[in-house]
Design an enzyme around this catalytic site. Structure first.
Site, mmCIF file in Angstrom:
data_model
loop_
_atom_site.group_PDB
_atom_site.id
_atom_site.type_symbol
_atom_site.label_atom_id
_atom_site.label_comp_id
_atom_site.label_asym_id
_atom_site.label_seq_id
_atom_site.Cartn_x
_atom_site.Cartn_y
_atom_site.Cartn_z
ATOM 1 N N TYR A 44 7.607 2.101 -7.799
ATOM 2 C CA TYR A 44 6.961 0.790 -7.949
ATOM 3 C C TYR A 44 6.546 0.526 -9.394
ATOM 4 O O TYR A 44 6.665 -0.596 -9.878
ATOM 5 C CB TYR A 44 5.755 0.681 -7.011
ATOM 6 C CG TYR A 44 6.135 0.678 -5.550
ATOM 7 C CD1 TYR A 44 7.030 -0.263 -5.050
ATOM 8 C CD2 TYR A 44 5.620 1.621 -4.669
ATOM 9 C CE1 TYR A 44 7.404 -0.268 -3.709
ATOM 10 C CE2 TYR A 44 5.979 1.622 -3.326
ATOM 11 C CZ TYR A 44 6.871 0.680 -2.863
ATOM 12 O OH TYR A 44 7.236 0.681 -1.536
ATOM 13 N N GLU A 64 0.859 -1.182 0.000
ATOM 14 C CA GLU A 64 0.000 0.000 0.000
ATOM 15 C C GLU A 64 0.891 1.225 0.000
ATOM 16 O O GLU A 64 1.890 1.257 0.714
ATOM 17 C CB GLU A 64 -0.870 0.079 1.265
ATOM 18 C CG GLU A 64 -2.035 -0.859 1.276
ATOM 19 C CD GLU A 64 -1.812 -1.969 2.294
ATOM 20 O OE1 GLU A 64 -0.907 -1.839 3.137
ATOM 21 O OE2 GLU A 64 -2.534 -2.970 2.219
HETATM 22 C C1 LIG Z 1 10.695 5.372 -2.625
HETATM 23 C C2 LIG Z 1 12.187 5.402 -2.268
HETATM 24 C C3 LIG Z 1 12.509 4.241 -1.350
HETATM 25 C C4 LIG Z 1 13.005 5.267 -3.571
HETATM 26 O O1 LIG Z 1 14.383 5.140 -3.236
HETATM 27 P P1 LIG Z 1 15.567 5.734 -4.133
HETATM 28 O O2 LIG Z 1 16.835 5.185 -3.607
HETATM 29 O O3 LIG Z 1 15.453 7.198 -4.223
HETATM 30 O O4 LIG Z 1 15.219 5.079 -5.555
HETATM 31 P P2 LIG Z 1 16.201 4.868 -6.816
HETATM 32 O O5 LIG Z 1 17.226 5.956 -6.867
HETATM 33 O O6 LIG Z 1 16.741 3.480 -6.780
HETATM 34 O O7 LIG Z 1 15.190 5.049 -8.028
HETATM 35 C C5 LIG Z 1 14.646 3.975 -8.764
HETATM 36 C C6 LIG Z 1 13.493 4.508 -9.609
HETATM 37 O O8 LIG Z 1 12.444 4.989 -8.774
HETATM 38 C C7 LIG Z 1 11.819 6.137 -9.384
HETATM 39 N N1 LIG Z 1 11.985 7.317 -8.517
HETATM 40 C C8 LIG Z 1 12.720 7.363 -7.376
HETATM 41 N N2 LIG Z 1 12.618 8.583 -6.817
HETATM 42 C C9 LIG Z 1 11.829 9.314 -7.607
HETATM 43 C C10 LIG Z 1 11.365 10.667 -7.559
HETATM 44 N N3 LIG Z 1 11.700 11.505 -6.561
HETATM 45 N N4 LIG Z 1 10.534 11.089 -8.549
HETATM 46 C C11 LIG Z 1 10.179 10.263 -9.540
HETATM 47 N N5 LIG Z 1 10.592 8.970 -9.652
HETATM 48 C C12 LIG Z 1 11.413 8.504 -8.698
HETATM 49 C C13 LIG Z 1 12.493 6.325 -10.705
HETATM 50 O O9 LIG Z 1 11.760 5.598 -11.669
HETATM 51 C C14 LIG Z 1 13.851 5.670 -10.484
HETATM 52 O O10 LIG Z 1 14.418 5.192 -11.651
HETATM 53 P P3 LIG Z 1 15.410 6.146 -12.528
HETATM 54 O O11 LIG Z 1 16.491 6.564 -11.608
HETATM 55 O O12 LIG Z 1 15.872 5.254 -13.626
HETATM 56 O O13 LIG Z 1 14.568 7.283 -12.972
HETATM 57 C C15 LIG Z 1 12.584 6.759 -1.604
HETATM 58 O O14 LIG Z 1 12.055 7.813 -2.369
HETATM 59 C C16 LIG Z 1 12.108 6.933 -0.164
HETATM 60 O O15 LIG Z 1 12.761 6.495 0.796
HETATM 61 N N6 LIG Z 1 10.970 7.628 0.054
HETATM 62 C C17 LIG Z 1 10.474 7.927 1.391
HETATM 63 C C18 LIG Z 1 9.867 6.702 2.053
HETATM 64 C C19 LIG Z 1 8.693 6.156 1.247
HETATM 65 O O16 LIG Z 1 7.820 6.900 0.833
HETATM 66 N N7 LIG Z 1 8.681 4.832 1.055
HETATM 67 C C20 LIG Z 1 7.657 4.141 0.315
HETATM 68 C C21 LIG Z 1 6.543 3.791 1.219
HETATM 69 S S1 LIG Z 1 5.295 2.825 0.373
#
Ligand SMILES: CC(C)(COP(=O)(O)OP(=O)(O)OC[C@H]1O[C@@H](n2cnc3c(N)ncnc32)[C@H](O)[C@@H]1OP(=O)(O)O)[C@@H](O)C(=O)NCCC(=O)NCCS
Length: 147
Positions: A117, A105
């Site tokens: 995702y 979720e």
């Molecule tokens: C979601 C989260 C874990 C992603 O981690 P991350 O290390 O930044 O992700 P990555 O660098 O490996 O990115 C992988 C892909 O995710 C997507 N993505 C990640 N951050 C993004 C952003 N700010 N905006 C748009 N797309 C994004 C992109 O598709 C990216 O691929 P790309 O680099 O080829 O464009 C991070 O944003 C986070 O910790 N968020 C806060 C906690 C949270 O909301 N968790 C999810 C709860 S359900």
């Protein structure tokens, strides 16, 4: 910088709790993470840099489904591929354990996470109204097939 990805151990709990505190509004307690290290359904991956936990992700295996509990990366390390490596490890682990799908979720207004995702072949399959409070719906996402 060397970042390693591995299964969470009991000694990682304070670091995982710190990442939770930094990344979420609705936080889990340190005791909840402690309990996760003893829960046979739980599977957690941590990302560690220079002895510091900088991200983690976990799921509960329910028969042949993997239910993501939390995934988070410290802000200063985001958008550098850490989250991707964590979910890769989670998908591989779930597949190795016999799971055929993964679900979660996510808050409807959490666009970075939704994009994250979608990039990982999850699709929107439902909505839970007001799941996170008034006006804050949860989007239910599923990935069918983990190969
Ligand atoms: C979601 C989260 C874990 C992603 O981690 P991350 O290390 O930044 O992700 P990555 O660098 O490996 O990115 C992988 C892909 O995710 C997507 N993505 C990640 N951050 C993004 C952003 N700010 N905006 C748009 N797309 C994004 C992109 O598709 C990216 O691929 P790309 O680099 O080829 O464009 C991070 O944003 C986070 O910790 N968020 C806060 C906690 C949270 O909301 N968790 C999810 C709860 S359900």
């Amino acid at each position: 910088m060397m970042i390693s990805y591995r299964l969470m151990q009991a000694r990682d709990v304070p670091g995982v709790f710190k990442v939770d505190q930094a990344c979420f509004i609705h936080n889990w307690s340190q005791d909840s993470y402690e309990a996760e290290t003893k829960n046979i359904l739980s599977n957690y991956i941590v990302a560690e840099a220079d002895g510091e936990i900088i991200g983690f992700g976990g799921f509960w295996q329910v028969i042949d489904e993997a239910h993501i509990t939390n995934i988070a990366v410290l802000k200063e390390y985001r958008q550098t591929g850490v989250g991707q490596k964590i979910i890769n490890a989670m998908l591989a682990l779930a597949l190795a354990k016999g799971c055929v799908g993964m679900t979660l979720e996510v808050r409807g207004d959490n666009q970075p996470a939704i994009n994250f995702y979608l990039k990982n072949k999850f699709t929107r399959q439902g909505r839970r109204k007001d799941y996170y409070g008034a006006g804050l719906d949860a989007i239910i996402m599923w990935r069918y097939g983990l190969e």
